[in-house]
Design an enzyme around this catalytic site. Structure first.
Site, mmCIF file in Angstrom:
data_model
loop_
_atom_site.group_PDB
_atom_site.id
_atom_site.type_symbol
_atom_site.label_atom_id
_atom_site.label_comp_id
_atom_site.label_asym_id
_atom_site.label_seq_id
_atom_site.Cartn_x
_atom_site.Cartn_y
_atom_site.Cartn_z
ATOM 1 N N GLU A 56 0.822 -1.205 0.000
ATOM 2 C CA GLU A 56 0.000 0.000 0.000
ATOM 3 C C GLU A 56 0.862 1.263 0.000
ATOM 4 O O GLU A 56 0.613 2.214 -0.747
ATOM 5 C CB GLU A 56 -0.925 0.007 1.223
ATOM 6 C CG GLU A 56 -1.863 -1.186 1.283
ATOM 7 C CD GLU A 56 -1.301 -2.354 2.074
ATOM 8 O OE1 GLU A 56 -2.075 -3.021 2.778
ATOM 9 O OE2 GLU A 56 -0.066 -2.599 1.980
ATOM 10 N N CYS A 90 -0.181 0.035 7.581
ATOM 11 C CA CYS A 90 -0.688 0.433 6.270
ATOM 12 C C CYS A 90 -2.094 1.012 6.381
ATOM 13 O O CYS A 90 -2.485 1.859 5.576
ATOM 14 C CB CYS A 90 -0.686 -0.770 5.330
ATOM 15 S SG CYS A 90 0.975 -1.334 4.918
#
Length: 375
Positions: A56, A90
């Site tokens: 991500e 993330c």
């Protein structure tokens, strides 16, 4: 769940990206695709190994304009993590970037890392899970299995003649299979965290336990592990491995796997001959079998497997083929036990009783694996 055609296509792409990352290692392979509100791809990313940016964050870093993340959709193969490791969570990175929607395929089974989905929902993001889940489960099956069972994913490999012999009557076995099959074995070694043999194999074959190609050693080398109570000779080839040799002077396979898991090993390649392969299978500690079948006949007493505690046909160990391929002149068979991958009671050596036949023919039942046979 509800997903648009561009989101589904993005998940397929994210799975392709995930597999660019290293298969071995403590971290999973993960891919991410960022879409704008109209479904157009803004950026892509994937995880390149421990200590590097997660998928991500990698995708966010590749945006031409960081402000483009506001209102975007993140399509990720695994639930965004929710913990501080070598990198930050993330889930928080996506929230901070202004992403408005997140779709992930598989929930994170990690005790410390799970919870990213709920964290993002609490922050007001639209979060859905399950898009192409079956495909994602298959893509990172070894890592998911290891996290769910609390032990490394176990692959058992053997090579045999067409009549199921692992060696000729005098014990010689080089070479039953051809060079293409041997190259395939080395590639698979390089995809695992550790390679496991017994002391009997070390004494008989003096293997190096490295992963090689025609150009030399592969970039990733599995950790060499020897199980058994007979000392490994000081001049054994395995002592020159790029990684320090790990010797487990025990026959408790569950304890060995537990120790390896605690040290970050998530997959092991068992290549230790009929005795060790049979012990892992009897104990219910095998997640995948890779067998190479050569078009030759040997006869004789040395079979690819020994006793599996199968006394009647009703007790047979059923498997399911996942692939059957020609590799050079040989056939490669890949199969899985029918027991559920996610059922710890089926194959978890830490908690499930295992029975091993001793050299005297007496059956010993313990909480894990014990035997008086030399591995």
């Amino acid at each position: 769940m509800t997903a648009t055609a561009p989101e589904t296509a993005a998940m397929s792409r994210a799975l392709e990206l995930a597999l660019r990352g290293p298969r071995a290692g403590v971290n999973p392979q993960v891919g991410c695709v960022l879409l704008d509100p109209d479904g157009r791809v803004l950026a892509e990313g994937w995880h390149r190994g421990a200590g590097t940016a997660h998928a991500e964050v990698d995708a966010l870093s590749r945006l031409a304009d960081p402000a483009a993340a506001a209102g975007a959709t993140a399509v990720v193969t695994l639930e965004p993590c929710n913990h501080h490791g070598r990198t930050g969570p993330c889930s928080e990175a996506l929230i901070a970037a202004g992403v408005s929607r997140v779709l992930y395929a598989v929930p994170d089974p990690g005790v410390a890392s799970a919870g990213g989905g709920e964290r993002m929902r609490a922050a007001g993001l639209d979060v859905e899970s399950g898009l192409l889940r079956d495909e994602a489960e298959e893509a990172i099956r070894p890592w998911l299995t290891a996290l769910r069972l609390g032990r490394p994913f176990v692959t058992v490999k053997w090579a045999s003649s067409l009549d199921g012999r692992a060696a000729a009557a005098d014990g010689s076995s080089r070479w039953i299979t051809g060079p293409a099959a041997r190259d395939d074995v080395h590639r698979r070694r390089g995809e695992h965290d550790a390679i496991v043999v017994g002391t009997g194999t070390v004494l008989a074959d003096d293997p190096a336990l490295t992963a090689r190609s025609g150009d030399g050693l592969l970039e990733h080398q599995p950790i060499p592990v020897v199980i058994g109570t007979t000392p490994v000779p000081v001049d054994a080839a395995v002592r020159h491995h790029p990684h320090p040799l790990r010797v487990h002077a025990t026959h408790d396979l569950g304890a060995v796997l537990a120790s390896l898991f605690d040290d970050g090993v998530r997959s092991v390649f068992v290549e230790g001959g009929p005795t060790l392969a049979s012990a892992f299978l009897r104990a219910g500690l095998v997640d995948e079998v890779v067998a190479y079948l050569a078009p030759t006949l040997l006869g004789g007493p040395i079979t690819a497997l020994g006793d599996l505690d199968v006394s009647t046909i009703d007790e047979q160990r059923r498997l399911r083929f996942t692939s059957v391929d020609l590799v050079g002149d040989d056939v490669r068979l890949v199969a899985r036990p029918l027991a559920s991958d996610t059922d710890p009671s089926a194959r978890d050596g830490r908690t499930s009783p295992a029975t091993i036949s001793t050299s005297s023919g007496v059956t010993a039942a313990t909480d894990s694996t014990t035997t008086t046979k030399e591995l």
